[in-house]
Design a protein around this motif. Structure first.
Motif, PDB file in Angstrom:
ATOM      1  N   MET A 117       7.688 -15.184  11.281  1.00  0.00           N
ATOM      2  CA  MET A 117       7.448 -13.760  10.982  1.00  0.00           C
ATOM      3  C   MET A 117       5.965 -13.484  11.149  1.00  0.00           C
ATOM      4  O   MET A 117       5.122 -14.296  10.717  1.00  0.00           O
ATOM      5  N   ARG A 142       6.912  -2.246 -12.623  1.00  0.00           N
ATOM      6  CA  ARG A 142       8.290  -2.115 -12.127  1.00  0.00           C
ATOM      7  C   ARG A 142       9.168  -1.358 -13.105  1.00  0.00           C
ATOM      8  O   ARG A 142      10.379  -1.301 -12.969  1.00  0.00           O
ATOM      9  N   HIS A 163       2.329  -1.659   5.449  1.00  0.00           N
ATOM     10  CA  HIS A 163       2.503  -2.939   4.756  1.00  0.00           C
ATOM     11  C   HIS A 163       2.314  -4.109   5.702  1.00  0.00           C
ATOM     12  O   HIS A 163       2.222  -5.249   5.282  1.00  0.00           O
ATOM     13  N   ASN A 198       6.540   0.067   2.031  1.00  0.00           N
ATOM     14  CA  ASN A 198       7.271  -0.956   1.282  1.00  0.00           C
ATOM     15  C   ASN A 198       6.847  -0.995  -0.179  1.00  0.00           C
ATOM     16  O   ASN A 198       7.668  -1.103  -1.074  1.00  0.00           O
ATOM     17  N   VAL A 199       5.560  -0.951  -0.419  1.00  0.00           N
ATOM     18  CA  VAL A 199       5.030  -0.951  -1.781  1.00  0.00           C
ATOM     19  C   VAL A 199       4.046   0.202  -1.878  1.00  0.00           C
ATOM     20  O   VAL A 199       3.032   0.225  -1.190  1.00  0.00           O
ATOM     21  N   ARG A 242      12.177 -15.265   1.250  1.00  0.00           N
ATOM     22  CA  ARG A 242      11.503 -15.896   2.384  1.00  0.00           C
ATOM     23  C   ARG A 242      11.385 -17.395   2.092  1.00  0.00           C
ATOM     24  O   ARG A 242      11.593 -17.829   0.963  1.00  0.00           O
ATOM     25  N   GLY A 290       5.631 -13.428   0.174  1.00  0.00           N
ATOM     26  CA  GLY A 290       6.248 -12.192  -0.292  1.00  0.00           C
ATOM     27  C   GLY A 290       7.750 -12.210  -0.055  1.00  0.00           C
ATOM     28  O   GLY A 290       8.352 -13.265   0.148  1.00  0.00           O
ATOM     29  N   GLY A 291       8.376 -11.048  -0.042  1.00  0.00           N
ATOM     30  CA  GLY A 291       9.798 -10.928   0.262  1.00  0.00           C
ATOM     31  C   GLY A 291      10.585 -10.325  -0.883  1.00  0.00           C
ATOM     32  O   GLY A 291      10.898  -9.141  -0.862  1.00  0.00           O
ATOM     33  N   VAL A 321       3.095  -5.448  -6.141  1.00  0.00           N
ATOM     34  CA  VAL A 321       3.828  -4.556  -7.047  1.00  0.00           C
ATOM     35  C   VAL A 321       3.358  -4.873  -8.458  1.00  0.00           C
ATOM     36  O   VAL A 321       3.312  -6.052  -8.833  1.00  0.00           O
ATOM     37  N   TYR A 370       4.060 -11.431   9.614  1.00  0.00           N
ATOM     38  CA  TYR A 370       3.384 -11.335   8.310  1.00  0.00           C
ATOM     39  C   TYR A 370       2.972 -12.714   7.796  1.00  0.00           C
ATOM     40  O   TYR A 370       1.884 -12.893   7.241  1.00  0.00           O
ATOM     41  N   TYR A 371       3.819 -13.710   8.012  1.00  0.00           N
ATOM     42  CA  TYR A 371       3.533 -15.048   7.468  1.00  0.00           C
ATOM     43  C   TYR A 371       2.767 -15.935   8.436  1.00  0.00           C
ATOM     44  O   TYR A 371       2.191 -16.942   8.039  1.00  0.00           O
ATOM     45  N   SER A 378       2.284  -8.541  -1.228  1.00  0.00           N
ATOM     46  CA  SER A 378       3.544  -7.869  -1.555  1.00  0.00           C
ATOM     47  C   SER A 378       4.182  -8.535  -2.769  1.00  0.00           C
ATOM     48  O   SER A 378       3.578  -8.509  -3.845  1.00  0.00           O
ATOM     49  N   TYR A 379       5.313  -9.173  -2.626  1.00  0.00           N
ATOM     50  CA  TYR A 379       5.870  -9.889  -3.773  1.00  0.00           C
ATOM     51  C   TYR A 379       4.940 -11.029  -4.177  1.00  0.00           C
ATOM     52  O   TYR A 379       4.834 -11.393  -5.358  1.00  0.00           O
TER      53      TYR A 379
HETATM   54  C1  LIG Z   1       9.973  -5.288  -4.895  1.00  0.00           C
HETATM   55  S1  LIG Z   1       8.667  -6.093  -4.234  1.00  0.00           S
HETATM   56  C2  LIG Z   1       8.713  -5.646  -2.515  1.00  0.00           C
HETATM   57  C3  LIG Z   1       7.941  -6.689  -1.746  1.00  0.00           C
HETATM   58  C4  LIG Z   1       8.107  -6.538  -0.268  1.00  0.00           C
HETATM   59  N1  LIG Z   1       9.512  -6.519   0.066  1.00  0.00           N
HETATM   60  C5  LIG Z   1       9.936  -5.676   1.020  1.00  0.00           C
HETATM   61  O1  LIG Z   1       9.305  -4.782   1.503  1.00  0.00           O
HETATM   62  C6  LIG Z   1       7.516  -7.694   0.491  1.00  0.00           C
HETATM   63  O2  LIG Z   1       7.306  -8.758  -0.057  1.00  0.00           O
HETATM   64  N2  LIG Z   1       7.366  -7.439   1.812  1.00  0.00           N
HETATM   65  C7  LIG Z   1       7.071  -8.436   2.856  1.00  0.00           C
HETATM   66  C8  LIG Z   1       5.846  -9.191   2.630  1.00  0.00           C
HETATM   67  C9  LIG Z   1       8.284  -9.306   3.093  1.00  0.00           C
HETATM   68  O3  LIG Z   1       9.341  -8.669   3.130  1.00  0.00           O
HETATM   69  O4  LIG Z   1       8.190 -10.523   3.275  1.00  0.00           O
END
Ligand SMILES: CSCC[C@H](NC=O)C(=O)N[C@@H](C)C(=O)O
Length: 696
Positions: free
Chosen positions: A488, A593, A671, A641-642, A479, A475-476, A590, A490-491, A564-565
């Motif tokens: 991180m 958009r 998130h 975030n989403v 990243r 995501g990101g 997402v 999350y990852y 996420s992304y």
């Molecule tokens: C416009 S898409 C938003 C995706 C989100 N970005 C920030 O919140 C996301 O990917 N979040 C995590 C997983 C990240 O920032 O790595």
């Protein structure tokens, strides 16, 4: 299905660990996750936070052995994160914020993933470094401990408060002014506090001195002033200026330079002079990587900062009285996780740099003097080293290290030549299956437009000639996934899932698609990407095609997943190329958009209509008509975030189209899976779905 008895479950677990069967999701996600590493300004004391299966606590250590000592005693998987961790300069107190979700918007807003009828608050705590009972000082956030070590300034409701560090008296308002106050910075002698006053479209740098002295505004203009940094002698402040909000609506689709400059003000006079203005190029735009401008005021009157203008996130130094910026870190790599030593003579940081061609897909530690282009790489090898801090006595670096098998753990090394040695290995659970984890290998393939795309290939040993395969999309999107456990949380969760899928017979290809970091400006900020055309999707499709061309992959059993992304790109893949991607898991992605493209403006931007159309074509919802592959959609409804309705929107469209979809809705988490049991639930659901759809 009848659940196995406890004894049977224990035997199965023991057997799987002993006789080469699969390890459990609990085992591979049971690692302790460290964060918030911080040193005291003097001596050898350090503190950090550790999340142990949802139980988040503060650990401290003191040189020379740095044996970890648990300082707090939170015993529940309650989703309350620890942030803004610091040690008072005199080393006597540890202060932190507990609660909120600071990786999302509105970080201060409490989280309540345990569904308590009375939700928790986001509060500031203190505890003596030597031990004792942690105490709530006040509801609030962003604590800044006075250099005298006796009081804590903090933010609540956009205003500044102060309280005795031992909580011996109630908090009181420090100053209450127009706008939202933030970024509290004590002057070196503790007599003043610099701060940012955000006034919705413009912001000022203010200096508080006392209850009887008016706030002093530093060079107030019609701009956005941020990142105040005191000079070591406390007579000057450096800060970053960007334009205020307003002006004729510009094109939405055009890529523009985002201007920024560094200014220096004398406190005595209050006005400021220009120290450096970024070149008006695309790569000269204000940086958005870790720490953004990373503005510091170092020794020898050296102002240091990070800029992307030579094509890489590099460190620079410029004399506080003015001059030409000196490039401190030349080379094709990025600098991040940057910290200044207590004596302000060195910057230490992590960089994807080293002697091996694989080092661009790793992180190693480096240091550079604040006023001399004499950078030294301090670590090398197959590991991943991140978040370095130097102890106040200048003797040691404390850092986080990982490998392909070992998750992030805290380590120490001499501040100079030497190798890291772990100090928190004892926190790793005994059943953690390190020995069963494979080592991902570097793969570089070409996208249709010739762009090289880096990836990590996880391959199971043995097994059938043709295996199912998964494209993993981070995501990101800014990243970079690497050749080992990620820094991180999350990852780290996704790295664990990738290893688990390998242990269950899958090949996994984790791709670093354009819009990601680590490969230079043009790769990070490509044309026609994201809401402007989703050009990054070509890298995802190319990854699927690369897998399909591998002899060891069954081309009919290629799946995709991401959060996420990564969920956004997973949905693109399933909508646009269901013939290539046979199934997928889209975690809080997402999907629509269109509303992001044309922000409300009067008059509208000259290309608002076109941008709206491009944004829709950049959205997965535009491809539901060609979506045929099964998908699992997962989302928590306190996602800051989403928005949760991004998944509702897609689900209602898939339902109407008759696509085979499954869902997992998680009330009250965010998130970032603040509650460990939700993280486990999500990983298990994703793995079960992919194994059921593609595995056998
Ligand atoms: C416009 S898409 C938003 C995706 C989100 N970005 C920030 O919140 C996301 O990917 N979040 C995590 C997983 C990240 O920032 O790595």
């Amino acid at each position: 299905m009848r659940k196995p008895s406890l004894l049977t479950a224990f035997y199965l677990c023991f057997a799987s660990m002993t006789y080469g069967q699969h390890y459990s999701m609990e085992a591979i996600t049971g690692y302790p996750f460290p964060s918030e590493l911080t040193p005291a300004a003097q001596g050898s004391k350090v503190a950090w936070a550790v999340n142990e299966q949802g139980k988040r606590n503060v650990y401290v250590a003191t040189g020379p052995d740095f044996s970890p000592r648990k300082l707090s005693n939170y015993t529940q998987d309650d989703g309350q994160e620890i942030t803004s961790l610091s040690i008072s300069d005199n080393g006597k107190w540890v202060v932190y914020t507990r609660g909120g979700d600071h990786s999302g918007k509105d970080g201060f807003t409490p989280v309540n993933p345990t569904h308590d009828p009375i939700p928790p608050k986001t509060e500031i705590w203190s505890v003596p470094f030597e031990g004792g009972t942690a105490k709530v000082l006040s509801e609030g956030d962003y604590p800044a401990v006075s250099p005298h070590g006796d009081s804590v300034a903090f933010i609540k409701g956009g205003q500044a408060y102060i309280i005795a560090i031992d909580g011996s008296a109630p908090p009181r308002v420090l100053f209450s002014i127009k706008g939202n106050s933030s970024s509290l910075e004590w002057s070196p002698d503790g007599s003043k506090i610099a701060f940012v006053s955000d006034r919705n479209g413009h912001s000022f740098i203010g200096v508080y001195t006392s209850a009887t002295a008016p706030i002093q505004w530093i060079s107030p203009g019609f701009a956005q002033d941020n990142s105040p940094r005191w000079s070591p002698d406390g007579t000057q402040i450096a800060f970053v200026r960007t334009p205020g909000t307003g002006g004729a609506p510009d094109s939405i689709l055009a890529r523009r330079h985002k201007p920024w400059e560094i200014r220096v003000a004398n406190i005595s006079e209050g006005n400021s002079t220009l120290l450096w203005k970024a070149p008006a190029t695309l790569s000269g735009s204000i940086p958005t990587t870790d720490g953004a401008t990373n503005l510091h005021w170092g020794a020898n009157n050296s102002v240091t900062f990070l800029s992307y203008h030579d094509g890489w996130p590099h460190l620079y130094s410029i004399p506080g009285k003015g001059g030409t910026p000196l490039l401190l870190t030349p080379g094709n790599f990025m600098c991040e996780q940057i910290s200044l030593t207590a004596d302000k003579k060195w910057l230490v940081f992590s960089a994807n740099n080293g002697p091996s061609p694989q080092d661009i897909d790793r992180r190693h530690i480096a240091r550079v003097p604040v006023d001399k282009a004499a950078m030294e790489m301090l670590t090398t090898g197959d590991g991943i080293e991140t978040y370095p801090v130097v102890t106040g006595d200048g003797q040691n670096i404390i850092l986080f290290t990982a490998t392909a098998q070992q998750p992030l753990l805290t380590a120490k090394m001499p501040f100079g030549k030497g190798k890291p040695s772990l100090i928190s290995a004892s926190l790793l659970p005994k059943d953690f299956p390190a020995a069963k984890l494979i080592t991902p290998t570097q793969v570089i393939f070409k996208a249709p437009d010739g762009t090289p795309v880096h990836a990590q290939l996880y391959q199971p040993a043995g097994g059938p000639a043709k295996k199912p395969a998964i494209v993993y999309v981070h995501g990101g999107p800014q990243r970079q996934m690497v050749l080992g456990w990620h820094w991180m949380d999350y990852y780290s969760i996704d790295y664990a899932l990738n290893q688990y899928l390998v242990d269950n017979g899958f090949i996994v290809l984790a791709i670093n698609y354009r819009l990601g970091i680590g490969y230079g400006y043009e790769f990070h900020k490509p044309a026609n990407a994201g809401v402007l055309g989703a050009s990054e999707y070509q890298d995802v499709k190319a990854a699927g095609e690369w897998l399909a061309a591998q002899s060891q992959v069954d081309p009919k059993r290629i799946g995709i997943y991401g959060g996420s992304y990564g969920g956004f790109l997973t949905a693109h893949a399933l909508g646009r190329d269901s013939r290539l991607f046979a199934a997928g898991v889209d975690i809080h992605g997402v999907h629509n958009r269109s509303q992001f493209a044309a922000p409300p403006a009067t008059p509208p931007a000259p290309d608002a209509d076109t941008a709206e159309k491009v944004a829709l074509l950049s959205s997965p919802v535009a491809y539901v008509d060609t979506w045929t592959s099964p998908v699992l959609l997962i989302h928590a409804d306190d996602d800051r975030n989403v928005n949760f309705n991004q998944s509702i929107d897609l689900i209602n469209r898939l339902e109407k189209k008759g696509v085979n979809y499954e869902t997992l809705s998680i009330p009250d988490d965010t998130h970032h899976w603040m509650k460990y049991s939700n993280e486990l639930k999500v990983n298990k659901a994703a793995a079960e779905f992919l194994i059921r759809q593609l595995g056998k």
